[in-house]
Write a protein that holds these residues in place. Structure first.
Motif, PDB file in Angstrom:
ATOM      1  N   ARG A   1       0.835  -1.202   0.000  1.00 54.51           N
ATOM      2  CA  ARG A   1       0.000   0.000   0.000  1.00 54.51           C
ATOM      3  C   ARG A   1       0.872   1.256   0.000  1.00 54.51           C
ATOM      4  O   ARG A   1       0.578   2.235  -0.695  1.00 54.51           O
ATOM      5  N   GLU A   2       1.931   1.222   0.800  1.00 55.52           N
ATOM      6  CA  GLU A   2       2.817   2.383   0.883  1.00 55.52           C
ATOM      7  C   GLU A   2       3.471   2.694  -0.458  1.00 55.52           C
ATOM      8  O   GLU A   2       3.850   3.829  -0.722  1.00 55.52           O
ATOM      9  N   LYS A   3       3.594   1.668  -1.300  1.00 54.90           N
ATOM     10  CA  LYS A   3       4.235   1.839  -2.608  1.00 54.90           C
ATOM     11  C   LYS A   3       3.216   2.017  -3.733  1.00 54.90           C
ATOM     12  O   LYS A   3       3.568   1.946  -4.913  1.00 54.90           O
ATOM     13  N   GLY A   4       1.960   2.241  -3.351  1.00 56.91           N
ATOM     14  CA  GLY A   4       0.955   2.599  -4.346  1.00 56.91           C
ATOM     15  C   GLY A   4       0.176   1.467  -4.959  1.00 56.91           C
ATOM     16  O   GLY A   4      -0.498   1.661  -5.977  1.00 56.91           O
ATOM     17  N   ALA A   5       0.214   0.282  -4.364  1.00 66.27           N
ATOM     18  CA  ALA A   5      -0.522  -0.847  -4.923  1.00 66.27           C
ATOM     19  C   ALA A   5      -2.019  -0.633  -4.795  1.00 66.27           C
ATOM     20  O   ALA A   5      -2.503   0.064  -3.896  1.00 66.27           O
ATOM     21  N   ASN A   6      -2.764  -1.254  -5.720  1.00 65.39           N
ATOM     22  CA  ASN A   6      -4.220  -1.264  -5.633  1.00 65.39           C
ATOM     23  C   ASN A   6      -4.663  -2.243  -4.546  1.00 65.39           C
ATOM     24  O   ASN A   6      -3.893  -3.109  -4.130  1.00 65.39           O
ATOM     25  N   ARG A   7      -5.908  -2.124  -4.138  1.00 67.32           N
ATOM     26  CA  ARG A   7      -6.433  -3.072  -3.164  1.00 67.32           C
ATOM     27  C   ARG A   7      -6.814  -4.375  -3.852  1.00 67.32           C
ATOM     28  O   ARG A   7      -7.233  -4.392  -5.001  1.00 67.32           O
ATOM     29  N   SER A   8      -6.656  -5.472  -3.116  1.00 67.96           N
ATOM     30  CA  SER A   8      -6.992  -6.783  -3.653  1.00 67.96           C
ATOM     31  C   SER A   8      -7.529  -7.642  -2.526  1.00 67.96           C
ATOM     32  O   SER A   8      -7.103  -7.524  -1.379  1.00 67.96           O
ATOM     33  N   SER A   9      -8.431  -8.547  -2.859  1.00 68.21           N
ATOM     34  CA  SER A   9      -8.979  -9.468  -1.868  1.00 68.21           C
ATOM     35  C   SER A   9      -8.184 -10.765  -1.802  1.00 68.21           C
ATOM     36  O   SER A   9      -8.526 -11.673  -1.038  1.00 68.21           O
ATOM     37  N   GLU A  10      -7.115 -10.862  -2.587  1.00 68.89           N
ATOM     38  CA  GLU A  10      -6.376 -12.121  -2.691  1.00 68.89           C
ATOM     39  C   GLU A  10      -5.613 -12.467  -1.410  1.00 68.89           C
ATOM     40  O   GLU A  10      -5.475 -13.622  -1.052  1.00 68.89           O
ATOM     41  N   GLY A  11      -5.040 -11.481  -0.722  1.00 62.38           N
ATOM     42  CA  GLY A  11      -4.202 -11.773   0.437  1.00 62.38           C
ATOM     43  C   GLY A  11      -2.821 -12.236   0.018  1.00 62.38           C
ATOM     44  O   GLY A  11      -2.510 -12.334  -1.174  1.00 62.38           O
ATOM     45  N   GLN A  12      -1.983 -12.530   1.006  1.00 62.27           N
ATOM     46  CA  GLN A  12      -0.611 -12.948   0.749  1.00 62.27           C
ATOM     47  C   GLN A  12      -0.378 -14.333   1.348  1.00 62.27           C
ATOM     48  O   GLN A  12      -0.985 -14.678   2.366  1.00 62.27           O
ATOM     49  N   LEU A  13       0.516 -15.118   0.723  1.00 62.28           N
ATOM     50  CA  LEU A  13       0.836 -16.451   1.229  1.00 62.28           C
ATOM     51  C   LEU A  13       2.157 -16.395   1.987  1.00 62.28           C
ATOM     52  O   LEU A  13       3.203 -16.094   1.402  1.00 62.28           O
TER      53      LEU A  13
END
Length: 225
Positions: free
Chosen positions: A43-55
């Motif tokens: 988010r701090e680097k400007g990413a869009n929101r996603s519902s995927e989550g991280q592994l």
């Protein structure tokens, strides 16, 4: 060219985030803590929101290629699988790196080096006009010859762009011919139930005479912490 530039930029940011996440690993950290950190960094680097989550998978949890982060705490000797992905300016990045926390067993090292060799073997054969299944075969052959064939339990990869998972299917069943401008993942893995998992994933761009690997974060075995 504009889309390729967007994919390159997204992967550069992904390299930065995975490096920061690895640097933040500490004894007692939970998988959810590190996954939340990855989301925050994106988010701090400007990413869009996603519902995927991280592994984020510690130790034996890494033997499940699709393990969702939970309260498992990081311990010495654990493998740490970080499969992180998100859209940035609408175009997706997707990469995986595996490190070991404070120590790595001989088996862990052997598995890691096998997966790395499979990743590099697949990337070395990519060029325009070859069936996708031949890329999968190049990686799978390395893992089979090392005796871990039954433990590579998924396709080698998938297309990536405006969606994280899109055609073509980088698998043993796909006869689609590669063309310049295609972007897809190369992500071999070995999964030892109850012990550990190792996966190494890059996004690659097919060029006129080979491929460009979009991820620059190192693939040498790392013992961190």
């Amino acid at each position: 060219e504009a889309e390729i530039a967007a994919m390159r930029r997204a992967s550069r940011i992904n390299d930065q985030v995975v490096g920061q996440a690895i640097a933040a690993l500490h004894a007692g950290a939970s998988e959810t803590e590190i996954a939340d950190l990855v989301e925050r960094l994106f988010r701090e680097k400007g990413a869009n929101r996603s519902s995927e989550g991280q592994l984020v998978c510690f130790g034996p949890n890494g033997a499940d290629p699709h393990h969702g982060p939970d309260g498992t705490r990081l311990r010495e000797g654990d493998s740490v699988v970080l499969d992180i992905f998100i859209p940035i300016g609408r175009y997706w990045c997707d990469m995986t790196r595996t490190v070991f926390f404070r120590s790595a067993s001989e088996e862990g090292r052997r598995v890691y080096e096998t997966v790395k060799a499979a990743n590099l073997a697949a990337e070395a054969v990519i060029r325009p006009g070859m069936p996708m299944r031949e890329i999968d075969r190049a990686a799978r052959r390395v893992i089979e010859e090392a005796g871990y064939g039954p433990h590579f339990t998924h396709r080698l990869g998938h297309g990536c762009g405006l969606d994280c998972h899109e055609p073509p299917d980088n698998s043993s069943a796909c006869g689609v011919l590669t063309r310049p401008g295609m972007v897809f993942s190369v992500e071999p893995g070995i999964y030892l139930t109850g012990k550990l998992g190792v996966r190494i994933e890059d996004l690659v761009l097919v060029t006129e005479d080979g491929c460009e690997v979009l991820n620059a974060y190192p693939k040498e075995l790392q013992v961190v912490g």
